[in-house]
Design a protein around this motif. Sequence first.
Motif, PDB file in Angstrom:
ATOM      1  N   UNK A   1       4.117  10.371   7.264  1.00 15.63           N
ATOM      2  CA  UNK A   1       3.882  10.033   5.863  1.00 15.63           C
ATOM      3  C   UNK A   1       4.805   8.898   5.462  1.00 15.63           C
ATOM      4  N   UNK A   2       4.231   7.904   4.781  1.00 15.67           N
ATOM      5  CA  UNK A   2       5.011   6.752   4.338  1.00 15.67           C
ATOM      6  C   UNK A   2       4.388   6.183   3.072  1.00 15.67           C
ATOM      7  N   UNK A   3       5.206   5.458   2.351  1.00 15.02           N
ATOM      8  CA  UNK A   3       4.718   4.711   1.198  1.00 15.02           C
ATOM      9  C   UNK A   3       4.534   3.284   1.655  1.00 15.02           C
ATOM     10  N   UNK A   4       3.294   2.806   1.578  1.00 15.91           N
ATOM     11  CA  UNK A   4       2.973   1.461   2.025  1.00 15.91           C
ATOM     12  C   UNK A   4       1.777   0.960   1.247  1.00 15.91           C
ATOM     13  N   UNK A   5       1.482  -0.299   1.403  1.00 14.38           N
ATOM     14  CA  UNK A   5       0.325  -0.901   0.746  1.00 14.38           C
ATOM     15  C   UNK A   5      -0.959  -0.244   1.257  1.00 14.38           C
ATOM     16  N   UNK A   6      -1.826   0.105   0.341  1.00 16.02           N
ATOM     17  CA  UNK A   6      -3.137   0.646   0.684  1.00 16.02           C
ATOM     18  C   UNK A   6      -4.196  -0.199  -0.005  1.00 16.02           C
ATOM     19  N   UNK A   7      -5.174  -0.630   0.775  1.00 11.09           N
ATOM     20  CA  UNK A   7      -6.250  -1.441   0.227  1.00 11.09           C
ATOM     21  C   UNK A   7      -6.945  -0.715  -0.915  1.00 11.09           C
ATOM     22  N   UNK A   8      -7.113  -1.380  -2.029  1.00 11.83           N
ATOM     23  CA  UNK A   8      -7.817  -0.818  -3.162  1.00 11.83           C
ATOM     24  C   UNK A   8      -6.978   0.016  -4.108  1.00 11.83           C
TER      25      UNK A   8
ATOM     26  N   UNK B   1       5.227  -9.525   7.004  1.00 11.55           N
ATOM     27  CA  UNK B   1       4.034  -9.753   7.807  1.00 11.55           C
ATOM     28  C   UNK B   1       3.994  -8.793   9.005  1.00 11.55           C
ATOM     29  N   UNK B   2       5.102  -8.668   9.712  1.00  5.67           N
ATOM     30  CA  UNK B   2       5.200  -7.759  10.855  1.00  5.67           C
ATOM     31  C   UNK B   2       4.959  -6.322  10.405  1.00  5.67           C
ATOM     32  N   UNK B   3       5.472  -5.977   9.236  1.00  2.00           N
ATOM     33  CA  UNK B   3       5.336  -4.604   8.740  1.00  2.00           C
ATOM     34  C   UNK B   3       3.887  -4.206   8.468  1.00  2.00           C
ATOM     35  N   UNK B   4       2.985  -5.171   8.298  1.00  3.10           N
ATOM     36  CA  UNK B   4       1.577  -4.794   8.136  1.00  3.10           C
ATOM     37  C   UNK B   4       1.056  -4.132   9.414  1.00  3.10           C
ATOM     38  N   UNK B   5       1.550  -4.558  10.561  1.00  3.95           N
ATOM     39  CA  UNK B   5       1.186  -3.935  11.839  1.00  3.95           C
ATOM     40  C   UNK B   5       1.979  -2.642  12.028  1.00  3.95           C
ATOM     41  N   UNK B   6       3.281  -2.694  11.754  1.00  2.00           N
ATOM     42  CA  UNK B   6       4.145  -1.524  11.937  1.00  2.00           C
ATOM     43  C   UNK B   6       3.686  -0.369  11.055  1.00  2.00           C
ATOM     44  N   UNK B   7       3.300  -0.655   9.827  1.00  2.00           N
ATOM     45  CA  UNK B   7       2.819   0.409   8.941  1.00  2.00           C
ATOM     46  C   UNK B   7       1.529   1.036   9.484  1.00  2.00           C
ATOM     47  N   UNK B   8       0.692   0.233  10.109  1.00  2.00           N
ATOM     48  CA  UNK B   8      -0.528   0.768  10.727  1.00  2.00           C
ATOM     49  C   UNK B   8      -0.160   1.685  11.892  1.00  2.00           C
ATOM     50  N   UNK B   9       0.853   1.287  12.682  1.00  2.00           N
ATOM     51  CA  UNK B   9       1.318   2.132  13.791  1.00  2.00           C
ATOM     52  C   UNK B   9       1.830   3.466  13.246  1.00  2.00           C
ATOM     53  N   UNK B  10       2.616   3.413  12.192  1.00  2.00           N
ATOM     54  CA  UNK B  10       3.169   4.635  11.597  1.00  2.00           C
ATOM     55  C   UNK B  10       2.052   5.550  11.100  1.00  2.00           C
ATOM     56  N   UNK B  11       1.016   4.963  10.519  1.00  2.00           N
ATOM     57  CA  UNK B  11      -0.150   5.760  10.114  1.00  2.00           C
ATOM     58  C   UNK B  11      -0.800   6.417  11.334  1.00  2.00           C
ATOM     59  N   UNK B  12      -0.932   5.660  12.429  1.00  2.00           N
ATOM     60  CA  UNK B  12      -1.546   6.215  13.641  1.00  2.00           C
ATOM     61  C   UNK B  12      -0.700   7.333  14.237  1.00  2.00           C
ATOM     62  N   UNK B  13       0.622   7.225  14.120  1.00  2.00           N
ATOM     63  CA  UNK B  13       1.507   8.293  14.590  1.00  2.00           C
ATOM     64  C   UNK B  13       1.253   9.562  13.789  1.00  2.00           C
TER      65      UNK B  13
END
Length: 191
Positions: free
Chosen positions: A183-190, A168-180
Amino acid sequence: MIDINTKRNIVVAVSGASGSIYAYRLLHKLKLLGSQIETVSVVFSNNARQIWSEELDIPLPAGKDIKLYKNDDFYAPIASGSCTTDTMIIVPASMGITGRIANGVSDDLISRAADVMLKERRKLILVPRETPYSLIHIRNMETITLSGGIICSASPSFYKKPDNINDLVDTVVDRIIDLIGLEQKTFRWGE
């Protein structure tokens, strides 16, 4: 504009709001993305140190891959515009630090480094973990946004159907990493 092939110099500041797990998970993921990162500098406010201890009951981050600075160290490189830091994340961001940054009060290393990021037109990301917001909070966040900062509230998403608190926390952390811009492998909508 930051070249994605250039290794990044990142500051992670932890202020005195509840939500130390967001900083912990961000530092963990930055370590995994180390090939994209030159340095990670970390600063804790005094309250953040206490809250980290109460919420996580694990030692503060340390090691050769992290440069830890005291919040009263105005001689730290990140206090100067000549430092090569390109991104700063304040996670969690208390409303106190948000207000000081919005009003140009650089009374500690966190607020000074944030001031440097804004004046140098570099990326500053604040992750407030507060609810509800008062009008003062909203106006301070507006001021930071108008000054070039990014407000990324610690509001987890549920698209991925997280199984545990880290997911659950990683959904926010992954968004932060995207904003930084890493490149990461994470859930993408769709997908």
